[in-house]
Design a protein around this motif. Structure first.
Motif, PDB file in Angstrom:
ATOM      1  N   LEU A  65       0.891  -1.395   0.034  1.00  0.00           N
ATOM      2  CA  LEU A  65       0.098  -0.065  -0.024  1.00  0.00           C
ATOM      3  C   LEU A  65       0.603   1.199   0.079  1.00  0.00           C
ATOM      4  CD1 LEU A  65      -2.777  -1.105   2.661  1.00  0.00           C
ATOM      5  CD2 LEU A  65      -2.855  -1.150   0.121  1.00  0.00           C
ATOM      6  N   PRO A  66       0.495   2.294  -0.948  1.00  0.00           N
ATOM      7  CA  PRO A  66       0.982   3.572  -0.911  1.00  0.00           C
ATOM      8  C   PRO A  66       0.748   4.303   0.303  1.00  0.00           C
ATOM      9  CG  PRO A  66      -0.403   3.678  -2.494  1.00  0.00           C
ATOM     10  CD  PRO A  66      -0.621   1.973  -1.738  1.00  0.00           C
ATOM     11  N   VAL A  87      -5.561   6.110   1.680  1.00  0.00           N
ATOM     12  CA  VAL A  87      -6.254   5.722   3.363  1.00  0.00           C
ATOM     13  C   VAL A  87      -6.167   4.476   3.862  1.00  0.00           C
ATOM     14  CG1 VAL A  87      -8.478   6.245   4.501  1.00  0.00           C
ATOM     15  CG2 VAL A  87      -7.850   8.001   2.795  1.00  0.00           C
ATOM     16  N   LYS A  88      -6.279   3.400   2.840  1.00  0.00           N
ATOM     17  CA  LYS A  88      -5.978   2.069   3.555  1.00  0.00           C
ATOM     18  C   LYS A  88      -4.913   1.742   4.322  1.00  0.00           C
ATOM     19  CE  LYS A  88      -8.875  -0.290  -0.018  1.00  0.00           C
ATOM     20  NZ  LYS A  88      -8.925  -1.064  -1.003  1.00  0.00           N
ATOM     21  N   THR A  89      -3.601   2.389   3.974  1.00  0.00           N
ATOM     22  CA  THR A  89      -2.574   2.351   4.466  1.00  0.00           C
ATOM     23  C   THR A  89      -2.609   2.900   5.904  1.00  0.00           C
ATOM     24  OG1 THR A  89      -1.182   2.842   2.403  1.00  0.00           O
ATOM     25  CG2 THR A  89      -0.028   3.347   4.361  1.00  0.00           C
ATOM     26  N   TYR A  90      -3.008   3.998   6.202  1.00  0.00           N
ATOM     27  CA  TYR A  90      -3.318   4.552   7.618  1.00  0.00           C
ATOM     28  C   TYR A  90      -4.362   3.648   8.271  1.00  0.00           C
ATOM     29  CZ  TYR A  90      -0.547   7.872   5.397  1.00  0.00           C
ATOM     30  OH  TYR A  90       0.730   8.597   4.894  1.00  0.00           O
ATOM     31  N   LEU A  91      -5.268   3.369   7.756  1.00  0.00           N
ATOM     32  CA  LEU A  91      -6.286   2.393   8.422  1.00  0.00           C
ATOM     33  C   LEU A  91      -5.689   1.131   9.004  1.00  0.00           C
ATOM     34  CD1 LEU A  91      -9.743   3.019   6.458  1.00  0.00           C
ATOM     35  CD2 LEU A  91      -9.119   3.822   8.757  1.00  0.00           C
ATOM     36  N   ALA A  92      -4.857   0.332   7.976  1.00  0.00           N
ATOM     37  CA  ALA A  92      -4.294  -0.892   8.254  1.00  0.00           C
ATOM     38  C   ALA A  92      -3.484  -0.529   9.359  1.00  0.00           C
ATOM     39  CB  ALA A  92      -3.603  -1.461   7.109  1.00  0.00           C
ATOM     40  N   ALA A  93      -2.547   0.328   9.150  1.00  0.00           N
ATOM     41  CA  ALA A  93      -1.570   0.617  10.362  1.00  0.00           C
ATOM     42  C   ALA A  93      -2.187   0.916  11.554  1.00  0.00           C
ATOM     43  CB  ALA A  93      -0.616   1.854   9.800  1.00  0.00           C
ATOM     44  N   LEU A  94      -3.139   1.744  11.616  1.00  0.00           N
ATOM     45  CA  LEU A  94      -3.814   1.875  12.933  1.00  0.00           C
ATOM     46  C   LEU A  94      -4.324   0.621  13.666  1.00  0.00           C
ATOM     47  CD1 LEU A  94      -5.014   3.903  14.744  1.00  0.00           C
ATOM     48  CD2 LEU A  94      -6.914   4.322  13.562  1.00  0.00           C
ATOM     49  N   LEU A  95      -5.109  -0.122  12.856  1.00  0.00           N
ATOM     50  CA  LEU A  95      -5.484  -1.328  13.248  1.00  0.00           C
ATOM     51  C   LEU A  95      -4.454  -2.453  13.808  1.00  0.00           C
ATOM     52  CD1 LEU A  95      -8.235  -2.451  10.635  1.00  0.00           C
ATOM     53  CD2 LEU A  95      -8.608  -1.788  13.193  1.00  0.00           C
ATOM     54  N   PHE A  96      -3.355  -2.456  13.061  1.00  0.00           N
ATOM     55  CA  PHE A  96      -2.098  -3.291  13.810  1.00  0.00           C
ATOM     56  C   PHE A  96      -1.515  -2.726  14.826  1.00  0.00           C
ATOM     57  CE2 PHE A  96      -2.400  -4.936   9.249  1.00  0.00           C
ATOM     58  CZ  PHE A  96      -2.747  -6.108   9.157  1.00  0.00           C
ATOM     59  N   LYS A 152       1.981  -8.446   5.087  1.00  0.00           N
ATOM     60  CA  LYS A 152       0.641  -8.487   4.160  1.00  0.00           C
ATOM     61  C   LYS A 152       0.431  -7.280   3.493  1.00  0.00           C
ATOM     62  CE  LYS A 152      -3.503 -10.055   3.222  1.00  0.00           C
ATOM     63  NZ  LYS A 152      -3.665 -11.173   2.497  1.00  0.00           N
ATOM     64  N   TYR A 153       0.825  -6.021   3.979  1.00  0.00           N
ATOM     65  CA  TYR A 153       0.406  -4.966   3.426  1.00  0.00           C
ATOM     66  C   TYR A 153       1.580  -3.874   3.012  1.00  0.00           C
ATOM     67  CZ  TYR A 153      -4.414  -6.321   4.800  1.00  0.00           C
ATOM     68  OH  TYR A 153      -5.350  -6.974   4.854  1.00  0.00           O
TER      69      TYR A 153
END
Length: 169
Positions: free
Chosen positions: A10-11, A15-24, A58-59
């Motif tokens: 993810l670049p 927004v998916k990058t920041y959502l994924a990072a926040l969840l992890f 994964k991301y």
């Protein structure tokens, strides 16, 4: 053991990058709290690294780097763990893990137990050398290899399970 799984890179502009990072990062905040309920749980199980490995593999390395920085800093600020004295070494190992895991995933394009073992051993070996340089005490720097073997195994086997079975898509 190997299975086909979709891996992403993810670049930063997504927004998916920041959502994924926040969840992890949230996972890396909750998991250590659970392991700290047992004596020596943190140094034995190394829970602060688990979701950094999963997220980066994964991301991609960008999600990994965001998780690697956010997790220890927030944990330290909210709970005092990791202690400020060890925060630089934990950040170093977290950043190394994110970069090595992200690189391995993008290069090999698969998530096998052998690859995850290689990632964990690589970040721990290089991180131990960096921690030794920071602290000047090899015995202290090698603590993860002396006490944290169960945590490294959790990262390898749990990480494989999480990447290949839990968040497969």
């Amino acid at each position: 053991m190997e299975t086909t799984v979709k891996l992403y890179s993810l670049p930063y502009r997504s927004v998916k990058t920041y959502l994924a990072a926040l969840l992890f990062a949230l996972g890396n905040i909750v998991l250590p709290q659970l392991f700290h309920l047992m004596p020596q749980g943190g140094v034995t199980w190394l829970p602060i690294y688990f979701f950094t490995l999963v997220g980066a593999y994964k991301y991609g390395w960008r999600v990994g780097l965001l998780t690697a920085v956010l997790s220890p800093v927030v944990n330290s600020a909210l709970f005092g763990m990791p202690a400020m004295a060890v925060l630089p070494a934990i950040l170093l190992k977290s950043l190394l893990l994110a970069l090595i895991a992200g690189y391995a995933a993008s290069y090999f394009k698969r998530a096998s137990l052998g690859l995850l073992l290689g990632v964990v051993l690589a970040y721990q070996a290089v991180g131990t050398l960096g921690e030794w340089a920071m602290k000047g005490d090899f015995w202290l720097a090698a603590q993860d290899f002396r006490i944290g073997i169960p945590g490294m195994l959790l990262q390898v086997f749990g990480g494989w399970l999480f990447i290949n079975r839990v968040i497969r898509k």
